[in-house]
Design a protein around this motif. Structure first.
Motif, PDB file in Angstrom:
ATOM      1  N   LEU A  41     -11.229 -10.989   6.287  1.00 43.88           N
ATOM      2  CA  LEU A  41     -10.654 -11.394   5.006  1.00 43.88           C
ATOM      3  C   LEU A  41     -11.115 -10.462   3.895  1.00 43.88           C
ATOM      4  N   ASN A  42     -12.373 -10.129   3.913  1.00 47.19           N
ATOM      5  CA  ASN A  42     -12.916  -9.188   2.929  1.00 47.19           C
ATOM      6  C   ASN A  42     -12.230  -7.825   3.037  1.00 47.19           C
ATOM      7  N   ASP A  43     -11.993  -7.375   4.267  1.00 49.59           N
ATOM      8  CA  ASP A  43     -11.320  -6.087   4.481  1.00 49.59           C
ATOM      9  C   ASP A  43      -9.890  -6.103   3.933  1.00 49.59           C
ATOM     10  N   ILE A  44      -9.180  -7.192   4.163  1.00 50.30           N
ATOM     11  CA  ILE A  44      -7.798  -7.316   3.667  1.00 50.30           C
ATOM     12  C   ILE A  44      -7.785  -7.333   2.141  1.00 50.30           C
ATOM     13  N   VAL A  45      -8.697  -8.081   1.542  1.00 44.83           N
ATOM     14  CA  VAL A  45      -8.762  -8.146   0.075  1.00 44.83           C
ATOM     15  C   VAL A  45      -9.056  -6.760  -0.496  1.00 44.83           C
ATOM     16  N   GLU A  46      -9.918  -6.021   0.173  1.00 44.36           N
ATOM     17  CA  GLU A  46     -10.230  -4.661  -0.275  1.00 44.36           C
ATOM     18  C   GLU A  46      -8.995  -3.758  -0.187  1.00 44.36           C
ATOM     19  N   LYS A  47      -8.224  -3.887   0.889  1.00 44.15           N
ATOM     20  CA  LYS A  47      -6.986  -3.120   1.037  1.00 44.15           C
ATOM     21  C   LYS A  47      -5.999  -3.487  -0.070  1.00 44.15           C
ATOM     22  N   GLU A  48      -5.919  -4.770  -0.386  1.00 48.08           N
ATOM     23  CA  GLU A  48      -5.021  -5.214  -1.454  1.00 48.08           C
ATOM     24  C   GLU A  48      -5.422  -4.609  -2.795  1.00 48.08           C
ATOM     25  N   GLN A  49      -6.702  -4.591  -3.066  1.00 47.46           N
ATOM     26  CA  GLN A  49      -7.182  -4.035  -4.328  1.00 47.46           C
ATOM     27  C   GLN A  49      -6.881  -2.533  -4.416  1.00 47.46           C
ATOM     28  N   ILE A  50      -7.060  -1.827  -3.327  1.00 53.77           N
ATOM     29  CA  ILE A  50      -6.761  -0.394  -3.302  1.00 53.77           C
ATOM     30  C   ILE A  50      -5.268  -0.166  -3.523  1.00 53.77           C
ATOM     31  N   LEU A  51      -4.445  -0.961  -2.871  1.00 54.16           N
ATOM     32  CA  LEU A  51      -2.995  -0.847  -3.029  1.00 54.16           C
ATOM     33  C   LEU A  51      -2.577  -1.132  -4.478  1.00 54.16           C
ATOM     34  N   MET A  52      -3.166  -2.149  -5.071  1.00 52.66           N
ATOM     35  CA  MET A  52      -2.854  -2.469  -6.465  1.00 52.66           C
ATOM     36  C   MET A  52      -3.262  -1.321  -7.382  1.00 52.66           C
ATOM     37  N   THR A  53      -4.443  -0.792  -7.182  1.00 56.25           N
ATOM     38  CA  THR A  53      -4.960   0.261  -8.055  1.00 56.25           C
ATOM     39  C   THR A  53      -4.213   1.588  -7.874  1.00 56.25           C
ATOM     40  N   ASN A  54      -3.948   1.952  -6.631  1.00 55.01           N
ATOM     41  CA  ASN A  54      -3.371   3.270  -6.355  1.00 55.01           C
ATOM     42  C   ASN A  54      -1.850   3.331  -6.381  1.00 55.01           C
ATOM     43  N   LYS A  55      -1.174   2.204  -6.170  1.00 53.93           N
ATOM     44  CA  LYS A  55       0.288   2.228  -6.118  1.00 53.93           C
ATOM     45  C   LYS A  55       0.937   1.349  -7.182  1.00 53.93           C
ATOM     46  N   VAL A  56       0.628   0.069  -7.153  1.00 58.79           N
ATOM     47  CA  VAL A  56       1.354  -0.883  -7.987  1.00 58.79           C
ATOM     48  C   VAL A  56       1.129  -0.620  -9.478  1.00 58.79           C
ATOM     49  N   GLN A  57      -0.111  -0.480  -9.881  1.00 62.58           N
ATOM     50  CA  GLN A  57      -0.388  -0.276 -11.309  1.00 62.58           C
ATOM     51  C   GLN A  57       0.232   1.012 -11.859  1.00 62.58           C
ATOM     52  N   PRO A  58       0.116   2.154 -11.158  1.00 64.85           N
ATOM     53  CA  PRO A  58       0.797   3.357 -11.666  1.00 64.85           C
ATOM     54  C   PRO A  58       2.323   3.201 -11.719  1.00 64.85           C
ATOM     55  N   LEU A  59       2.899   2.537 -10.717  1.00 63.28           N
ATOM     56  CA  LEU A  59       4.341   2.320 -10.718  1.00 63.28           C
ATOM     57  C   LEU A  59       4.759   1.382 -11.852  1.00 63.28           C
ATOM     58  N   GLU A  60       3.953   0.379 -12.107  1.00 66.87           N
ATOM     59  CA  GLU A  60       4.248  -0.542 -13.207  1.00 66.87           C
ATOM     60  C   GLU A  60       4.193   0.196 -14.543  1.00 66.87           C
ATOM     61  N   LYS A  61       3.237   1.073 -14.692  1.00 71.97           N
ATOM     62  CA  LYS A  61       3.142   1.882 -15.916  1.00 71.97           C
ATOM     63  C   LYS A  61       4.374   2.781 -16.051  1.00 71.97           C
ATOM     64  N   LYS A  62       4.788   3.388 -14.954  1.00 64.98           N
ATOM     65  CA  LYS A  62       5.975   4.252 -14.949  1.00 64.98           C
ATOM     66  C   LYS A  62       7.223   3.440 -15.290  1.00 64.98           C
ATOM     67  N   ARG A  63       7.323   2.236 -14.753  1.00 65.08           N
ATOM     68  CA  ARG A  63       8.470   1.365 -15.046  1.00 65.08           C
ATOM     69  C   ARG A  63       8.528   1.034 -16.536  1.00 65.08           C
ATOM     70  N   GLN A  64       7.381   0.739 -17.115  1.00 68.36           N
ATOM     71  CA  GLN A  64       7.333   0.431 -18.545  1.00 68.36           C
ATOM     72  C   GLN A  64       7.741   1.650 -19.381  1.00 68.36           C
ATOM     73  N   GLU A  65       7.294   2.819 -18.971  1.00 64.07           N
ATOM     74  CA  GLU A  65       7.683   4.047 -19.683  1.00 64.07           C
ATOM     75  C   GLU A  65       9.197   4.260 -19.616  1.00 64.07           C
TER      76      GLU A  65
END
Length: 172
Positions: A41-65
């Motif tokens: 469970l800890n490993d999955i949560v860590e993967k989720e956090q990495i995915l959010m930081t490296n993909k989702v957040q930059p894409l969300e910023k790009k979408r807003q731009e």
């Protein structure tokens, strides 16, 4: 303007793909919660956090731009320009409107599925925590000895709990 909308659509498609990856992790998390595998469970949560930081957040910023740029071009406030509103504004461009509708529906479906799985995981985690709390309370009650039968002259129990050495008592 067309290039801005194309860029927005591409960004939304990438964002949807990233959310689908999060959905897959969430479905894996369900089985892990059921098994009670804390490390996995800890490993999955860590993967989720990495995915959010490296993909989702930059894409969300790009979408807003992209949204801000489109709003500037069409003289609208960025906060008023939703995807649904943009679809309405593209009534004269059916191909663009169709593409926007498709990505809107994909995102809506992905978010709906993610919400469902995350709600189920939330319930499973809550039940797991309740079970752990029950086990702790049961363990603590087993360590507590009954009251001694010491009564005073008025028949009140004045006894105290007998001391029982615990399983973790180092003085043994």
């Amino acid at each position: 303007m067309a290039s801005l909308i194309d860029e927005l659509i591409q960004t939304l498609e990438k964002e949807n793909a990233a959310y689908q990856e999060l959905y897959e992790l969430s479905t894996q998390k369900t089985g892990i919660i059921v098994k009670g595998d804390v490390q996995a469970l800890n490993d999955i949560v860590e993967k989720e956090q990495i995915l959010m930081t490296n993909k989702v957040q930059p894409l969300e910023k790009k979408r807003q731009e992209c949204t801000n740029d489109i709003a500037t071009v069409i003289s609208r406030k960025p906060e008023d320009l939703t995807l649904s509103r943009l679809i309405e504004l593209m009534v004269g461009q059916p191909e663009t409107q169709k593409r926007l509708c498709e990505i809107h529906d994909k995102l809506h479906d992905t978010m709906k599925r993610m919400t469902k799985v995350n709600d189920m995981n939330k319930v499973l985690l809550k039940e797991s925590l309740e079970l752990v709390e029950f086990d702790i309370n049961l363990f603590n009650s087993m360590r507590q000895a009954p009251l001694t039968a010491n009564y005073d002259k008025n028949a009140y129990n004045v006894g105290e709990h007998m001391r029982v050495s615990g399983a973790f008592d180092r003085s043994q």
